[in-house]
Design a protein around this motif. Structure first.
Motif, short mmCIF file in Angstrom:
data_model
loop_
_atom_site.label_atom_id
_atom_site.label_comp_id
_atom_site.label_asym_id
_atom_site.label_seq_id
_atom_site.Cartn_x
_atom_site.Cartn_y
_atom_site.Cartn_z
N UNK A 1 7.07 0.86 -4.80
CA UNK A 1 8.16 0.38 -3.95
C UNK A 1 7.66 0.15 -2.52
N UNK A 2 6.82 1.04 -2.02
CA UNK A 2 6.25 0.88 -0.67
C UNK A 2 5.35 -0.35 -0.61
N UNK A 3 4.59 -0.60 -1.67
CA UNK A 3 3.72 -1.78 -1.71
C UNK A 3 4.56 -3.06 -1.74
N UNK A 4 5.61 -3.05 -2.54
CA UNK A 4 6.53 -4.19 -2.58
C UNK A 4 7.16 -4.42 -1.21
N UNK A 5 7.64 -3.36 -0.59
CA UNK A 5 8.26 -3.46 0.75
C UNK A 5 7.26 -3.96 1.78
N UNK A 6 6.03 -3.49 1.72
CA UNK A 6 5.00 -3.94 2.67
C UNK A 6 4.75 -5.44 2.51
N UNK A 7 4.63 -5.89 1.28
CA UNK A 7 4.39 -7.31 1.05
C UNK A 7 5.56 -8.16 1.52
N UNK A 8 6.77 -7.74 1.19
CA UNK A 8 7.94 -8.51 1.63
C UNK A 8 8.07 -8.47 3.15
N UNK A 9 7.72 -7.35 3.75
CA UNK A 9 7.74 -7.27 5.22
C UNK A 9 6.76 -8.23 5.85
N UNK A 10 5.57 -8.33 5.27
CA UNK A 10 4.58 -9.28 5.78
C UNK A 10 5.08 -10.71 5.61
#
Length: 194
Positions: free
Chosen positions: A131-140
């Motif tokens: 979930x953190x990896x998904x959030x990081x990608x979407x944030x970028x």
């Protein structure tokens, strides 16, 4: 002297991944895994230690072969301004593509989060990291698409998009149109800020 392995581990793990993805850890019976992998129960236990060990290998395979390739454009340096739109439209298409595991079964890790195996400390950590990896990608992706927004606005939008993507994964098994609608809402939130 140990036995010589006579199978392709990656192929076996992919086959098991399909079973776990479609059925979940608890419902995936050893006979189903034996049929899918072509291995006997003793070979599965010899190679992976347990059904749980095979599941761990399947989850790792899912992250490496399914999740990260889709997220790669959002993790690139630099991120293209259209990478987030491409991710959302590509995911929407994947969830609506009939007779595929994403369409019929959503996300292996989102499903796992709500299953009893999700209470396992290691599995819970893997799901949280995903979930953190998904959030990081979407944030970028949000930052690349909407650099004019403040950091707080970008974070709020990235959090909303992450929640909508997770909702789409959870909904697709029961209502594909609503899953697509969740992704359309994410795209509309982004478009409204341009």
């Amino acid at each position: 002297m140990g036995r010589t392995q006579s199978f392709d581990t990656d192929q076996v793990v992919r086959a098991a991944r399909s079973v776990f993805w479609a059925q979940g850890f608890e419902a995936a019976a050893l006979p189903d895994l034996e049929r899918a992998t072509g291995l006997s129960r003793s070979s599965i236990y010899h190679a992976f230690g347990s059904k749980r060990g095979l599941f761990g290998a399947a989850v790792n395979s899912y992250l490496v072969e399914v999740v990260r390739p889709r997220l790669a454009p959002l993790m690139a340096d630099p991120v293209r301004p259209d990478a987030l739109e491409d991710y959302l439209t590509g995911l929407r298409a994947a969830l609506l593509r009939a007779d595929t595991l994403p369409a019929s079964s959503g996300c292996l890790l989102v499903n796992t989060a709500g299953a009893p195996i999700g209470q396992d400390d290691e599995v819970a950590r893997i799901v949280a990291d995903y979930r953190a990896e998904l959030r990081a990608g979407l944030g970028r992706g949000v930052r690349a698409r909407l650099p004019q927004l403040s950091g707080a606005e970008q974070d709020t939008l990235a959090n909303a998009c992450t929640g909508l993507v997770v909702a789409a994964f959870a909904l697709v098994r029961v209502d594909p149109a609503q899953a697509a609608g969740a992704l359309d809402t994410a795209r509309a939130l982004i478009a409204a800020r341009e």
